[in-house]
Design a protein around this motif. Structure first.
Motif, PDB file in Angstrom:
ATOM      1  N   GLY A 133     -18.122  68.989  45.417  1.00 30.73           N
ATOM      2  CA  GLY A 133     -18.428  67.575  45.247  1.00 30.73           C
ATOM      3  C   GLY A 133     -19.559  67.078  46.108  1.00 30.73           C
ATOM      4  N   TRP A 134     -20.084  65.942  45.676  1.00 32.38           N
ATOM      5  CA  TRP A 134     -21.235  65.315  46.354  1.00 32.38           C
ATOM      6  C   TRP A 134     -21.184  63.830  46.049  1.00 32.38           C
ATOM      7  N   SER A 135     -21.357  63.018  47.069  1.00 33.65           N
ATOM      8  CA  SER A 135     -21.427  61.570  46.848  1.00 33.65           C
ATOM      9  C   SER A 135     -22.707  60.976  47.412  1.00 33.65           C
ATOM     10  N   GLY A 136     -23.612  61.825  47.898  1.00 37.35           N
ATOM     11  CA  GLY A 136     -24.852  61.294  48.441  1.00 37.35           C
ATOM     12  C   GLY A 136     -24.561  60.307  49.555  1.00 37.35           C
ATOM     13  N   GLY A 137     -25.178  59.130  49.460  1.00 38.33           N
ATOM     14  CA  GLY A 137     -24.922  58.077  50.426  1.00 38.33           C
ATOM     15  C   GLY A 137     -24.058  56.971  49.867  1.00 38.33           C
ATOM     16  N   ALA A 138     -23.370  57.236  48.750  1.00 35.99           N
ATOM     17  CA  ALA A 138     -22.645  56.171  48.050  1.00 35.99           C
ATOM     18  C   ALA A 138     -21.249  55.912  48.609  1.00 35.99           C
ATOM     19  N   ARG A 139     -20.670  56.866  49.343  1.00 32.20           N
ATOM     20  CA  ARG A 139     -19.302  56.711  49.843  1.00 32.20           C
ATOM     21  C   ARG A 139     -19.242  57.109  51.310  1.00 32.20           C
ATOM     22  N   THR A 140     -18.288  56.548  52.017  1.00 32.13           N
ATOM     23  CA  THR A 140     -18.101  56.859  53.426  1.00 32.13           C
ATOM     24  C   THR A 140     -16.950  57.825  53.651  1.00 32.13           C
ATOM     25  N   GLU A 141     -16.154  58.108  52.635  1.00 34.30           N
ATOM     26  CA  GLU A 141     -15.070  59.067  52.781  1.00 34.30           C
ATOM     27  C   GLU A 141     -14.697  59.623  51.414  1.00 34.30           C
ATOM     28  N   PHE A 142     -14.023  60.764  51.429  1.00 32.59           N
ATOM     29  CA  PHE A 142     -13.556  61.363  50.184  1.00 32.59           C
ATOM     30  C   PHE A 142     -12.373  62.271  50.486  1.00 32.59           C
ATOM     31  N   PHE A 143     -11.606  62.594  49.441  1.00 35.25           N
ATOM     32  CA  PHE A 143     -10.502  63.537  49.569  1.00 35.25           C
ATOM     33  C   PHE A 143     -10.518  64.485  48.380  1.00 35.25           C
ATOM     34  N   ILE A 144      -9.908  65.639  48.571  1.00 32.08           N
ATOM     35  CA  ILE A 144      -9.727  66.623  47.503  1.00 32.08           C
ATOM     36  C   ILE A 144      -8.319  67.190  47.621  1.00 32.08           C
ATOM     37  N   ARG A 145      -7.616  67.233  46.505  1.00 37.39           N
ATOM     38  CA  ARG A 145      -6.372  67.980  46.415  1.00 37.39           C
ATOM     39  C   ARG A 145      -6.254  68.532  44.996  1.00 37.39           C
ATOM     40  N   HIS A 216     -29.665  58.551  30.364  1.00 39.76           N
ATOM     41  CA  HIS A 216     -29.757  58.530  31.832  1.00 39.76           C
ATOM     42  C   HIS A 216     -28.917  57.358  32.326  1.00 39.76           C
ATOM     43  N   LEU A 217     -27.663  57.663  32.690  1.00 41.41           N
ATOM     44  CA  LEU A 217     -26.686  56.642  33.070  1.00 41.41           C
ATOM     45  C   LEU A 217     -25.869  57.130  34.260  1.00 41.41           C
ATOM     46  N   HIS A 218     -25.483  56.203  35.116  1.00 36.90           N
ATOM     47  CA  HIS A 218     -24.706  56.556  36.312  1.00 36.90           C
ATOM     48  C   HIS A 218     -23.387  55.802  36.338  1.00 36.90           C
ATOM     49  N   SER A 219     -22.337  56.537  36.623  1.00 39.89           N
ATOM     50  CA  SER A 219     -20.996  55.962  36.733  1.00 39.89           C
ATOM     51  C   SER A 219     -20.548  55.974  38.186  1.00 39.89           C
ATOM     52  N   TRP A 220     -19.290  55.562  38.408  1.00 39.01           N
ATOM     53  CA  TRP A 220     -18.769  55.614  39.780  1.00 39.01           C
ATOM     54  C   TRP A 220     -18.477  57.037  40.230  1.00 39.01           C
ATOM     55  N   TYR A 221     -18.797  58.024  39.410  1.00 37.89           N
ATOM     56  CA  TYR A 221     -18.695  59.410  39.846  1.00 37.89           C
ATOM     57  C   TYR A 221     -19.925  59.858  40.629  1.00 37.89           C
ATOM     58  N   SER A 222     -20.935  58.987  40.761  1.00 34.68           N
ATOM     59  CA  SER A 222     -21.981  59.192  41.770  1.00 34.68           C
ATOM     60  C   SER A 222     -22.235  57.847  42.426  1.00 34.68           C
ATOM     61  N   ASP A 223     -23.430  57.278  42.271  1.00 28.09           N
ATOM     62  CA  ASP A 223     -23.725  56.029  42.961  1.00 28.09           C
ATOM     63  C   ASP A 223     -23.693  54.824  42.035  1.00 28.09           C
TER      64      ASP A 223
END
Length: 534
Positions: A133-145, A216-223
């Protein structure tokens, strides 16, 4: 509307070590760094982070264990710094939070911006086998399970081994980039992993027809800030027949579009899957790849790696489309050349000066394709897309209108690749553009009118939805015909006569009025060319 994703304020979301009862802090300053090669540019590796062994942890399932590390990346740091995390067995969830300082900088000097992502125990080698995963600079935290993950990240088991948190110093202030990363492991039995479901590669169409799309569209799955459902609703409202998922540097959205496909009162929507491969030397849209395809982005033009990943896109059934080639944000304009391009995004979002430069640059490539006996046989078609991220960004402004045999992934891609398309600012704009010869020969957009050099050729454009606009016919010599202003009804027909020896190709532009000055008005629509001659 090219943009980076470093608009959020990360400084309010970090946790200091003394706030974490089970935490332990460590400093990862530049003195402890080591350089290593990942198959492309040099990267920075930091000291590893260790946790209790799995045997110790499983005696207290559900309890979190936290480590916090701090360090400073210097100005001129490599593009990526990898923080190794030794993950023991028995981990149910990994959670990462980060923050970094943003000191004041002089006017005209880049400040700090730090991206983040993660690779699992399979490693960080180019190609992305270990990508999670990658969120660039769009998020300050993430989790994976196993059963869930933060948008931008891939759910799945948290397996034992060395994971790597990827830090990407997008820009670094003169003072350096102090950062803090907090890693929390939660132990216990993993949840049940969900099997991904993807949208179908065909929708109910109208046979051979003109189909409208935004690729060319962006969702909340990136920024972006919109869900797939919200994007699909806006696409239908914009009159679109197809869209392409293109989140930055992640394919995590692919498994979240299926619910938006299929029968709908407003018509079926074909949903193509892809990625905006966002490198430090430009962005490229992977258009219509196989579900679950990941395309790596960790290289620059100087690394001579793009050809490999362009082939990766095509091997996965996608098209290679350089995006906003003259955008002005850091790292956004295209530096890899166009030798691997299947099409190029000439118009991106609201029409502006960088689009005008892209249009002129693309026209120069058309001129190059018709010289030296090549006759335009290796030309690169143009596209237009919205690059919409969030409200109030309009989806479908602009949109690419493609002549395709049906509403399927393969047919739409074939139409784009062949250049049988035009770009319009909205669903209100429709046009027909063709060239005819003296014996009834006929060619449409993207085609070739096979006539002798001195045969008379009639070029004809019919357009609607463009009130008070002007039509221009552009050839390899430049603009050779400009129409009177169209009526307020927005509909009109413009004809022009030429020969193949005078014009190697003709393409049409429909432009809005301009108040004053030599600059042309913004585009309302433009076509790919019709080539003239044998």
């Amino acid at each position: 509307m090219c943009e980076d994703d470093h608009h959020g304020d990360h400084s309010d979301h970090g946790h200091h070590n003394d706030e974490l009862g089970s935490g332990s802090g460590s400093d990862h300053g530049v003195g402890r760094r080591a350089l290593f090669a990942t198959g492309a540019a040099a990267a920075l590796t930091l000291g590893s982070v260790s946790f209790a062994s799995g045997a110790d942890a499983t005696s207290r399932p559900g309890d979190p264990e936290t480590r916090t590390v701090r360090g400073t990346l210097p100005i001129g740091a490599p593009d990526f710094a990898y923080l190794p995390v030794d993950v023991p067995s028995g981990v149910r969830e990994i959670k990462v939070a980060y923050t970094y300082e943003r000191p004041s900088v002089p006017a005209g000097t880049a400040g700090n911006a730090l991206d983040i992502g993660i690779f699992d125990q399979r490693g960080t080698e180019l190609g992305g086998k270990g990508f999670r995963g990658w969120s660039g600079g769009a998020r300050t935290e993430f989790f994976i399970r196993a059963d869930d993950a933060t948008p931008g990240y891939l759910p799945g088991p948290v397996r034992e081994g060395t994971w790597h948190i990827a830090l990407g110093p997008y820009t670094v202030a003169p003072q350096g980039l102090p950062y803090e990363v907090t890693i929390t492991l939660t132990y216990g039995e993993p949840g049940e992993a969900a099997q991904p479901v993807y949208p179908p590669s065909r929708a109910k169409g109208r046979g051979r027809a003109w189909y409208r799309g935004d690729c060319h569209l962006h969702s909340w799955y990136s920024d972006g800030r919109r869900t797939p459902a919200e994007i699909a609703a806006l696409a239908r409202a914009a009159g679109l027949d197809f869209i392409n998922s293109s989140d930055h540097n992640t394919h995590s959205a692919h498994a979240h579009w299926a619910d938006q496909a299929g029968p709908h009162p407003d018509g079926e929507l074909l949903i193509l899957l892809g990625e905006e491969v966002t490198t430090r030397n430009g962005h490229v849209v992977a258009l219509g790849t196989d579900p679950g395809t990941f395309v790596d982005w960790r290289y620059r033009a100087r690394d001579n790696r793009f050809g490999k990943y362009a082939r990766r896109i095509r091997q996965a059934g996608g098209l290679v489309v350089p995006a906003h080639p003259h955008a002005t944000c850091v790292g956004c304009n295209w530096k890899f050349g166009f030798g691997e391009a299947d099409a190029v995004e000439v118009w991106n979002g609201a029409y502006g000066p960088d689009d005008e430069v892209s249009l002129a640059d693309w026209d120069s490539m058309l001129v190059s394709s018709v010289r030296e006996g090549r006759g335009g046989r290796d030309w690169i078609p143009a596209m237009g897309n919205s690059d919409a991220h969030r409200d109030p960004d309009p989806v479908g402004t602009p949109q690419t209108v493609v002549l395709a045999d049906d509403l399927t992934r393969e047919a739409i891609q074939e139409g784009i690749r062949a250049g049988r398309s035009y770009v319009a600012e909205s669903k209100a704009v429709s046009l027909s553009f063709s060239a005819t010869g003296p014996k009834g020969e006929h060619a449409g957009i993207g085609g070739r009118l096979r006539v002798d050099g001195d045969d008379p050729v009639t070029v004809r454009l019919e357009v609607s939805g463009t009130p008070r606009c002007t039509v221009r016919f552009v050839t390899d010599q430049g603009v050779l015909h400009t129409s009177p202003v169209l009526p307020v009804s927005g509909s009109g027909t413009v004809e022009w006569r030429t020969t193949a020896q005078y014009a190697a190709y003709v393409r049409a532009e429909v432009r809005h009025e301009v108040a004053a000055g030599p600059s042309p008005g913004a585009l309302a629509a433009f076509t790919n060319p019709v080539f003239l001659g044998r």
